[in-house]
Structures are given as C-alpha cells and as structure tokens.
Design a protein around this motif. Structure first.
Motif, PDB file in Angstrom:
ATOM      1  N   GLU A  28      -0.230  29.828 -11.774  1.00 44.90           N
ATOM      2  CA  GLU A  28       0.586  29.337 -12.892  1.00 44.90           C
ATOM      3  C   GLU A  28       1.094  30.491 -13.746  1.00 44.90           C
ATOM      4  O   GLU A  28       2.255  30.505 -14.175  1.00 44.90           O
ATOM      5  CB  GLU A  28      -0.238  28.380 -13.759  1.00 44.90           C
ATOM      6  CG  GLU A  28       0.508  27.870 -14.982  1.00 44.90           C
ATOM      7  CD  GLU A  28      -0.365  27.053 -15.916  1.00 44.90           C
ATOM      8  OE1 GLU A  28       0.118  26.691 -17.002  1.00 44.90           O
ATOM      9  OE2 GLU A  28      -1.541  26.793 -15.563  1.00 44.90           O
ATOM     10  N   ALA A  29       0.231  31.488 -13.989  1.00 39.36           N
ATOM     11  CA  ALA A  29       0.616  32.595 -14.860  1.00 39.36           C
ATOM     12  C   ALA A  29       1.771  33.401 -14.272  1.00 39.36           C
ATOM     13  O   ALA A  29       2.618  33.920 -15.013  1.00 39.36           O
ATOM     14  CB  ALA A  29      -0.584  33.497 -15.114  1.00 39.36           C
ATOM     15  N   GLU A  31       4.300  32.322 -12.933  1.00 33.88           N
ATOM     16  CA  GLU A  31       5.564  31.669 -13.268  1.00 33.88           C
ATOM     17  C   GLU A  31       6.171  32.258 -14.537  1.00 33.88           C
ATOM     18  O   GLU A  31       7.366  32.117 -14.788  1.00 33.88           O
ATOM     19  CB  GLU A  31       5.350  30.162 -13.442  1.00 33.88           C
ATOM     20  CG  GLU A  31       4.891  29.455 -12.172  1.00 33.88           C
ATOM     21  CD  GLU A  31       4.657  27.968 -12.407  1.00 33.88           C
ATOM     22  OE1 GLU A  31       5.189  27.444 -13.406  1.00 33.88           O
ATOM     23  OE2 GLU A  31       3.951  27.350 -11.597  1.00 33.88           O
ATOM     24  N   HIS A  32       5.337  32.923 -15.354  1.00 30.22           N
ATOM     25  CA  HIS A  32       5.804  33.500 -16.618  1.00 30.22           C
ATOM     26  C   HIS A  32       5.911  35.014 -16.532  1.00 30.22           C
ATOM     27  O   HIS A  32       6.080  35.677 -17.554  1.00 30.22           O
ATOM     28  CB  HIS A  32       4.852  33.101 -17.755  1.00 30.22           C
ATOM     29  CG  HIS A  32       4.647  31.621 -17.870  1.00 30.22           C
ATOM     30  ND1 HIS A  32       5.609  30.776 -18.374  1.00 30.22           N
ATOM     31  CD2 HIS A  32       3.592  30.839 -17.512  1.00 30.22           C
ATOM     32  CE1 HIS A  32       5.153  29.523 -18.329  1.00 30.22           C
ATOM     33  NE2 HIS A  32       3.939  29.528 -17.810  1.00 30.22           N
ATOM     34  N   SER A  33       5.824  35.575 -15.331  1.00 35.65           N
ATOM     35  CA  SER A  33       5.899  37.019 -15.155  1.00 35.65           C
ATOM     36  C   SER A  33       7.329  37.512 -15.346  1.00 35.65           C
ATOM     37  O   SER A  33       8.283  36.879 -14.884  1.00 35.65           O
ATOM     38  CB  SER A  33       5.400  37.380 -13.753  1.00 35.65           C
ATOM     39  OG  SER A  33       5.432  38.775 -13.547  1.00 35.65           O
ATOM     40  N   THR A  34       7.477  38.643 -16.014  1.00 33.07           N
ATOM     41  CA  THR A  34       8.814  39.199 -16.228  1.00 33.07           C
ATOM     42  C   THR A  34       9.422  39.657 -14.902  1.00 33.07           C
ATOM     43  O   THR A  34      10.652  39.635 -14.746  1.00 33.07           O
ATOM     44  CB  THR A  34       8.755  40.384 -17.206  1.00 33.07           C
ATOM     45  OG1 THR A  34       7.782  41.335 -16.748  1.00 33.07           O
ATOM     46  CG2 THR A  34       8.380  39.916 -18.594  1.00 33.07           C
ATOM     47  N   ARG A  36       8.590  38.859 -10.841  1.00 33.74           N
ATOM     48  CA  ARG A  36       7.734  38.127  -9.909  1.00 33.74           C
ATOM     49  C   ARG A  36       7.611  38.892  -8.601  1.00 33.74           C
ATOM     50  O   ARG A  36       8.560  39.547  -8.158  1.00 33.74           O
ATOM     51  CB  ARG A  36       8.311  36.734  -9.646  1.00 33.74           C
ATOM     52  CG  ARG A  36       8.373  35.862 -10.886  1.00 33.74           C
ATOM     53  CD  ARG A  36       8.692  34.423 -10.535  1.00 33.74           C
ATOM     54  NE  ARG A  36       8.865  33.606 -11.718  1.00 33.74           N
ATOM     55  CZ  ARG A  36       8.970  32.280 -11.690  1.00 33.74           C
ATOM     56  NH1 ARG A  36       8.958  31.648 -10.521  1.00 33.74           N
ATOM     57  NH2 ARG A  36       9.111  31.593 -12.797  1.00 33.74           N
ATOM     58  N   PRO A 109       2.132  39.031 -18.407  1.00 35.57           N
ATOM     59  CA  PRO A 109       3.527  38.863 -17.974  1.00 35.57           C
ATOM     60  C   PRO A 109       4.176  40.147 -17.482  1.00 35.57           C
ATOM     61  O   PRO A 109       5.107  40.096 -16.671  1.00 35.57           O
ATOM     62  CB  PRO A 109       4.232  38.326 -19.232  1.00 35.57           C
ATOM     63  CG  PRO A 109       3.330  38.670 -20.368  1.00 35.57           C
ATOM     64  CD  PRO A 109       1.944  38.634 -19.822  1.00 35.57           C
ATOM     65  N   ASP A 144      -2.795  28.615 -22.935  1.00 36.75           N
ATOM     66  CA  ASP A 144      -1.457  28.750 -22.361  1.00 36.75           C
ATOM     67  C   ASP A 144      -1.339  30.196 -21.892  1.00 36.75           C
ATOM     68  O   ASP A 144      -1.558  31.122 -22.682  1.00 36.75           O
ATOM     69  CB  ASP A 144      -0.420  28.441 -23.449  1.00 36.75           C
ATOM     70  CG  ASP A 144       1.014  28.521 -22.938  1.00 36.75           C
ATOM     71  OD1 ASP A 144       1.268  29.326 -22.024  1.00 36.75           O
ATOM     72  OD2 ASP A 144       1.861  27.796 -23.469  1.00 36.75           O
ATOM     73  N   ARG A 146       0.981  32.111 -21.620  1.00 35.85           N
ATOM     74  CA  ARG A 146       1.898  32.900 -22.442  1.00 35.85           C
ATOM     75  C   ARG A 146       1.257  33.381 -23.729  1.00 35.85           C
ATOM     76  O   ARG A 146       1.824  34.223 -24.439  1.00 35.85           O
ATOM     77  CB  ARG A 146       3.146  32.075 -22.750  1.00 35.85           C
ATOM     78  CG  ARG A 146       4.034  31.811 -21.541  1.00 35.85           C
ATOM     79  CD  ARG A 146       5.045  30.731 -21.784  1.00 35.85           C
ATOM     80  NE  ARG A 146       4.415  29.423 -21.941  1.00 35.85           N
ATOM     81  CZ  ARG A 146       5.066  28.284 -22.036  1.00 35.85           C
ATOM     82  NH1 ARG A 146       6.400  28.287 -21.996  1.00 35.85           N
ATOM     83  NH2 ARG A 146       4.425  27.144 -22.172  1.00 35.85           N
TER      84      ARG A 146
END
Length: 292
Positions: A28-29, A31-34, A36, A109, A144, A146
């Motif tokens: 899941e984390a 998905e928020h990576s600057t 990927r 991220p 979360d 983020r």
C-alpha cells in the motif's frame, strides 16, 4: 526510471514468510511513492498464501511478481537463498538497480528516489547504499502511510545523514539488509548472499564482508527512510539460538572472527551457551530451564 541522462530499471525485492499484514502495508505504501519501482519481486518462503495477498493488493502502477522458494531444511527460513532468487528474477526482468526491503519495512515516499539519485551521483564508486530505518512503536500500528514522517526517529546505531546528503563509510559491519540498494552489476560481482547460512543471523554481515573484499564501501543515504513495523521480539533472540550458533560458526570459518558477539555474550550470561577454550568454539550448556 530516469535519473539525469541515464535510464535505470529499478526492482524492489521483498522476502516473506507469514507477516501478511506487514506485506499488505508495504504494498500500500508504494502507491504513495514519489518514484515507483518498475517491478516488485516478492519472494515467498514456504508460504502459498502470498500469491493471493499480492493479487488483492494489485496496483497497475506498481507491478508485482511472486516467486517461490522451498525450504530444504524444515524449521529454518532460507533467507540468503530467497534474496538471491529475488535478485535473479529482478535481473532477468531487466533491473539495473536492486532495492532490498525487509517485509517488516514500510518505504518512505522518497526511498526509491533517494536510492536512485545516490546511485546516479556516484557511478564510479563501488557502493552498497543503505537508508535510515525508524523502528515504530506499538502505538504506531494504525496509521496512514502518508503520515509516517511524524514518527521519524532513525535507529541511533546507524548513520542518518540529512535528506540531501550521502555519507560514505568503510565500517562494513554496520551494513544491514533491512533496506539497501545495489547496482545489478555490483551484485553480480559480489556474488550475492552465501547460501550456507540458514535461518536467522550472520548472512548480511557475510555479504558486507564479501563486498569489502571486492573494494566496496557503504553509502548511507539521507532521506531514503524506511519504517520498521512493530512486532514482538526477545532480547537476546533465544528462539533463534540454534540458527545463530550454526551461522556464527560458519562465519568464523570463513572470516576468522565471531559475528553477533553481543547476542552470543548475552546467551552466555543466561547460561544457554559457553565458550569452550579447548576447541575455540561456542557450545550449548547442559543447564536445564525450569518450567516453574
């Protein structure tokens, strides 16, 4: 992925047995990576459920492949073999940068981006890239991804440079396999992890020693943060005593020094092992533990 004028293909490699919730959180984390990864190789060690977990967490922007390894010595996890299997799969997929991330670790991220930038900035150097790791406390279990930066507290036993800094070091015994990156060509030169190690302990220090023998140093990469999810542990890890003893002996044969001395000495203080001067080896004691 592109850094400067060169294009890098990045693979994240995660080995896992159990820890299903931890794996879900890691996926899941990302998905928020600057930045990927181009592919995420998840290596399942005797865990047939991993395919379903990865399928449930499928993300079109974060392609994930599962490969399986079977433990030929029941009761021990083939950590070294699993990492090597993941690296082979990643290189076969065209990866030029390998990022190894423990299943317990949630990527910050900027983790992939910082490893990429450090690699691009030091193309002429032989380096293993390691990022700071924060150990989350039990009260951080619901979060979360983020918001992880609110808990940032890098482990004090390892360097933690500023977010745009890289610190080079020849102190190879500080290497840890929780979170690190290495160029694929360098991985092949080092030769991967020694598969004589089975179960817990020693294989990562051996890998660092092999790298040092080939002229490598560690680059501690500021801003490549990972967050280690909390799980119960014992100190010293008595549940891994047999693995640690076996792996420590292998390490001693290969490098003429004892690894994991803190744990070995702690086991000795608990009368679980003793050092036999006659044979220059650690031995299990005959002390019987009371169940009372």
């Amino acid at each position: 992925m592109t850094t400067g004028s060169e294009e890098e293909t990045v693979a994240v490699i995660t080995i896992v047995s159990g820890r299903h919730l931890h794996l879900r959180r890691q996926l899941e984390a990302f998905e928020h990576s600057t930045v990927r990864p181009d592919v995420h190789i998840v290596v399942a060690m005797d865990d047939a459920d991993i395919d379903g977990i990865v399928a449930d967490s499928a993300d079109a922007g974060h392609p994930t492949r599962v490969v399986h390894v079977i433990d030929e010595a029941p009761g021990t996890l083939p950590l070294a073999d699993a990492r090597n299997t993941g690296a082979r799969a990643a290189i076969d997929a065209g990866a030029t940068l390998l990022v190894f991330l423990d299943v317990d670790c949630i990527p910050g991220p900027d983790l992939v981006q910082r490893y990429l930038r450090s690699c691009a900035a030091t193309p002429e150097l032989r380096l293993l890239y390691c990022g700071p790791v924060t150990y989350l406390r039990p009260e951080h279990e619901v979060f979360d991804p983020r918001e992880l930066h609110h808990f940032l507290d890098p482990h004090s036993a390892r360097p933690a440079p500023g977010p745009c800094q890289t610190q080079l070091s020849s102190e190879m015994t500080l290497f840890w396999s929780l979170s690190f990156a290495v160029c694929s060509t360098d991985w092949l030169e080092i030769g991967g992890f020694h598969t004589g190690y089975r179960g817990y302990g020693g294989e990562d220090t051996d890998f660092a020693m092999c790298a040092a023998r080939n002229g490598f140093r560690i680059a501690w990469v500021g801003g490549a943060h990972a967050y280690h999810q909390h799980h119960p542990v014992s100190d010293p890890p008595v549940e891994h005593l047999e693995d640690i003893l076996r792996n420590a002996r292998l390490f001693h044969r290969r490098w003429d020094r004892w690894p994991m001395e803190g744990w070995l000495n702690a086991f000795a203080r608990q009368d679980l092992i003793c050092y036999d001067e006659a044979v220059a080896d650690w031995r299990r004691t005959t002390v019987e533990r009371s169940n009372g």
